[in-house]
Structure formats: C-alpha cells, structure tokens
Design a protein around this motif. Structure first.
Motif, mmCIF file in Angstrom:
data_model
loop_
_atom_site.group_PDB
_atom_site.id
_atom_site.type_symbol
_atom_site.label_atom_id
_atom_site.label_comp_id
_atom_site.label_asym_id
_atom_site.label_seq_id
_atom_site.Cartn_x
_atom_site.Cartn_y
_atom_site.Cartn_z
ATOM 1 N N VAL A 72 -34.101 -80.983 23.566
ATOM 2 C CA VAL A 72 -34.431 -80.966 24.991
ATOM 3 C C VAL A 72 -33.139 -81.081 25.803
ATOM 4 C CG1 VAL A 72 -35.647 -82.144 26.856
ATOM 5 C CG2 VAL A 72 -36.699 -81.961 24.585
ATOM 6 N N GLY A 73 -32.985 -80.208 26.744
ATOM 7 C CA GLY A 73 -31.776 -80.184 27.557
ATOM 8 C C GLY A 73 -30.745 -79.194 27.080
ATOM 9 N N SER A 74 -30.943 -78.623 25.882
ATOM 10 C CA SER A 74 -29.990 -77.636 25.367
ATOM 11 C C SER A 74 -30.265 -76.271 25.980
ATOM 12 C CB SER A 74 -30.090 -77.545 23.837
ATOM 13 O OG SER A 74 -31.340 -76.967 23.451
ATOM 14 N N ALA A 75 -29.234 -75.423 25.996
ATOM 15 C CA ALA A 75 -29.409 -74.054 26.480
ATOM 16 C C ALA A 75 -30.381 -73.297 25.582
ATOM 17 C CB ALA A 75 -28.060 -73.349 26.529
ATOM 18 N N TYR A 76 -30.361 -73.612 24.288
ATOM 19 C CA TYR A 76 -31.282 -72.939 23.368
ATOM 20 C C TYR A 76 -32.732 -73.258 23.722
ATOM 21 C CZ TYR A 76 -34.019 -71.834 19.279
ATOM 22 O OH TYR A 76 -35.009 -71.341 18.458
#
Length: 407
Positions: free
Chosen positions: A244-248
């Motif tokens: 959560v919070g990653s670009a992925y």
C-alpha cells in the motif's frame, strides 16, 4: 523470435478462426489495389500454405527453395519429437521441390509492390527480402508475425504489426523495452535489437534482429535461469516498501478498477484488497520481462536468448518472472492449469529465495503475481477473443481466492 508450436491438435473452431484470420492478415499486408483473386496479373508475392488452407499455420514464400526451407526451419520451435519430424518433412519437401505434391494450397498476390508490406520493408531496411507469415491461435494479443529472409536464405529479422489498440500498445511497449535494454549491456542474456520501428498504413511496426535460435541447444540449469532473471530484475535498480502506497499498487488498482464491471473483476479486486491488508510486509521492487516462458527463450552453450519483451515493466515485486516461468512451464507440461497454479504457489518459497525476497513476503508476492496476471487477461479480454485459458473462473480465480483467504 520463433513461434511456439501448439501442444494439441487444432479443433474445428480454431481451424475456422485461423482460416478467417488468414484472410484478415492478407488483406492487411496486401491492401487494395493488391488482391489474391486476380489469376492473370503479375504476382508480387506467392506463398505455400502450411499445412493447408483449412488449417493455416504458416505462409511460406516460393521465392526459392532455399528461402522456403529457411522459412519453415526457423519459424517455430517444435515442442515434441513428432512435431519436429513433421517440420523436418516439410523442410525436405520444399528443399527438393516435392512441396507441389505435399503442399497443394497456395496464395498468389498481385498488384503494385509499393502498396505491400514487402515493398514497405524493403524500402525501410534498404535491402531485398522475402517474408514468411505466421498464423497464430486465437488470442486478444494476436498480431501478424513476419519472418524476414534474405535471398540467400538467411533469417535476419522478425516483425510484428500492431493493428488495434491493444496490439499497437504492445508493439510500442516492446520497441521501447528493446531500445532501453540495448543501452544496458546485459551480460547474462541476449535480447533482440530494433532494426526498424514506425507506422505503416495505420499499423504499428516493429522489426527486430533474429536471435540464432537454430543453433544447438544446451541444457538450461536453474542457476543460469535465475541469474538472468536477477539481471533483469535489477537492471533499473531496486526499491523497498510495503504494498500500500507503492507506485505498483496504484497502477494495479487502476487496472482492477477498469475491469470492475465484470464479475471476475469484482472477485479479483476483493482478493487484491485482502492482500493489501498485509500492510506491514516489506516488498522489494524491480523490473521483469513480463512473459518469461519456456517458449520465449533458448539456451545455447554460451548464451541465453530471450525474446517477446512486450510486457516488460519496472517497479514490480521482484520474483514475478520466476513465478510466471514456473506457472507456464507447469501448464505446458501437464495441461492442468488449476493444478499448475496450486503447485506454483506452493513452490513460492523455493522459487523466490534466490531473489532476496523475505520469507514472510514470498507467498504474498506469488499471489500478487496471480492478481497481476488475471488483471492482464481481463484487461486484454482474452475470454472474448477465444483464448484457451481466457475464462479465469475455470483455473486461476478459484485457487487465488482460496489461497488469499488462507494467507
């Protein structure tokens, strides 16, 4: 970029689809005023249909026996001894001139050469050439695949044409991937180089160098395969962080939102949100090939050749390539897609250990890969295109949902 030979005989439905697709490909590559109906005009191209017009797999140019033999010998990598024997029989037939007996169906194209794909590529590449044309099975990402052969029988390139929104995007993506990889000076594998890229009559065109897949093969060790996958994983650097919070995660959720109007999309989004609940697990992100399957590579004594880079991406959980290869290998060898998913997830710990994935993140990584793959199938509308594994509810989704609930 040879083509994998289908593991099973053609069904009547697939044969009909191939016949229809053959007509579509010919109309695309030889648009009006070119035609296949004029028996009196001067031909600009002539092809043998292998094995026949009812079950077209390959169009072989009749330029010369040497060119025809090269077209057959180097278009496919047979997956069985029987398939190799069939291919070798066709090679012998075209080499000796017996093709007129064994291969009775032909396509004869007349019209102005300047309007044809042959004429366009001769001008773009600045050399004489003949084309062989692969007629593939039904898939949403199916596109014309061309083998480029010199007058002396050298296969020097392979071409793809993106004709619709999906395939145009994939051809552009592969062009960008190969251009980027060419600057990285990879040591563990060899990828094709871009010979020509551009547009022709509304189609996106990519011509890439031919990798020498016809050279003798060597056994591929797990260590060599993993080493090559690791080189790609780290070719653009690594990052670490929670899901959560990653670009992925943002990109994946965007794709899931786009397919939320379908029942499979709803189930897939629910599984993804359950995985996101593991917010305290740190993942490692890098690049991946995107479709690293046994039929997209060849191992020689001194080189590992890898092609079909149209799904290459950065910033994905490290180890996706290893999971994908294992799943595709199992499906290919067993034919049991659901069993292959189950067995692949069970091996996640062993598969991902060499990639530096923390033990607590390995099953999560494997399940995220399944979500990613399912989102790809739904986005591409593989089921509507008639792809063999297009209906996810028959193999991938049941295993994914159960394993996510047990995580």
């Amino acid at each position: 970029m040879p083509v994998k030979t289908a593991p099973a005989e053609l069904t009547a439905g697939d044969a009909a689809l191939r016949t229809q697709y053959l007509a579509e490909v010919l109309a695309l590559l030889y648009p009006a005023p070119c035609t296949t109906d004029d028996r009196r005009g001067e031909p600009i191209a002539e092809y043998l249909v292998v094995p026949d017009a009812r079950r077209p797999r390959l169009l072989v140019p009749t330029t010369s026996r040497r060119v025809a033999a090269a077209a057959v010998r180097r278009y496919a990598e047979p997956q069985s001894r029987a398939a190799r024997l069939k291919r070798d029989a066709v090679v012998a037939a075209v080499r000796t001139g017996a093709s007129s007996v064994l291969l009775r169906d032909r396509v004869r194209v007349t019209g102005p050469a300047s309007e044809s794909i042959d004429g366009h590529l001769r001008e773009a590449l600045g050399r004489d050439l003949s084309l062989s044309i692969h007629i593939g099975p039904a898939r949403a990402n199916r596109k014309p695949v061309l083998q480029l052969i010199s007058p002396n029988g050298e296969t020097f390139g392979f071409g793809k044409l993106g004709t619709g929104p999906l395939t145009q995007r994939l051809v552009r993506a592969e062009t960008a991937a190969l251009t980027a990889l060419d600057t990285l000076r990879l040591k563990k594998l060899i990828a094709p180089r871009v010979l020509h890229a551009g547009q022709w009559r509304g189609s996106q065109v990519l011509i890439q160098s031919a990798l020498p897949v016809w050279l003798p093969r060597s056994p591929l060790t797990p260590r060599r395969l993993t080493s090559a996958m690791l080189e790609i994983a780290g070719c653009c650097g690594y990052t670490n962080g929670t899901l959560v919070g990653s670009a992925y995660w943002a990109e994946l959720r965007g794709r899931l939102t786009a397919v939320a109007d379908r029942p499979e999309g709803v189930a897939l989004a629910s599984a993804a949100e359950m995985l996101a609940a593991h917010a305290n697990v740190t993942l490692r992100y890098g690049a991946w090939h995107g479709d690293w399957a046994p039929w997209n590579m060849a191992n020689l004594a001194d080189a590992l050749l890898v092609w079909d880079w149209e799904r290459f991406a950065k910033g994905v959980p490290v180890g996706f390539d290893a999971i994908h290869h294992e799943l595709q290998r199992r499906i290919q060898s067993s034919g049991d897609a659901a069993g292959a998913v189950e067995a692949t997830v069970r091996r996640a710990g062993e598969l991902l250990q060499p990639f530096g994935v923390a033990p607590e993140a390995r099953e999560l990584t494997a399940l995220l890969y399944l979500v990613d793959l399912a989102a790809r199938y739904l986005t591409d509308r593989q089921a509507e295109a008639g792809a063999r594994l297009g209906v996810l509810g028959t193999w991938l989704l049941p295993v994914l949902i159960r394993r996510v609930e047990e995580l």
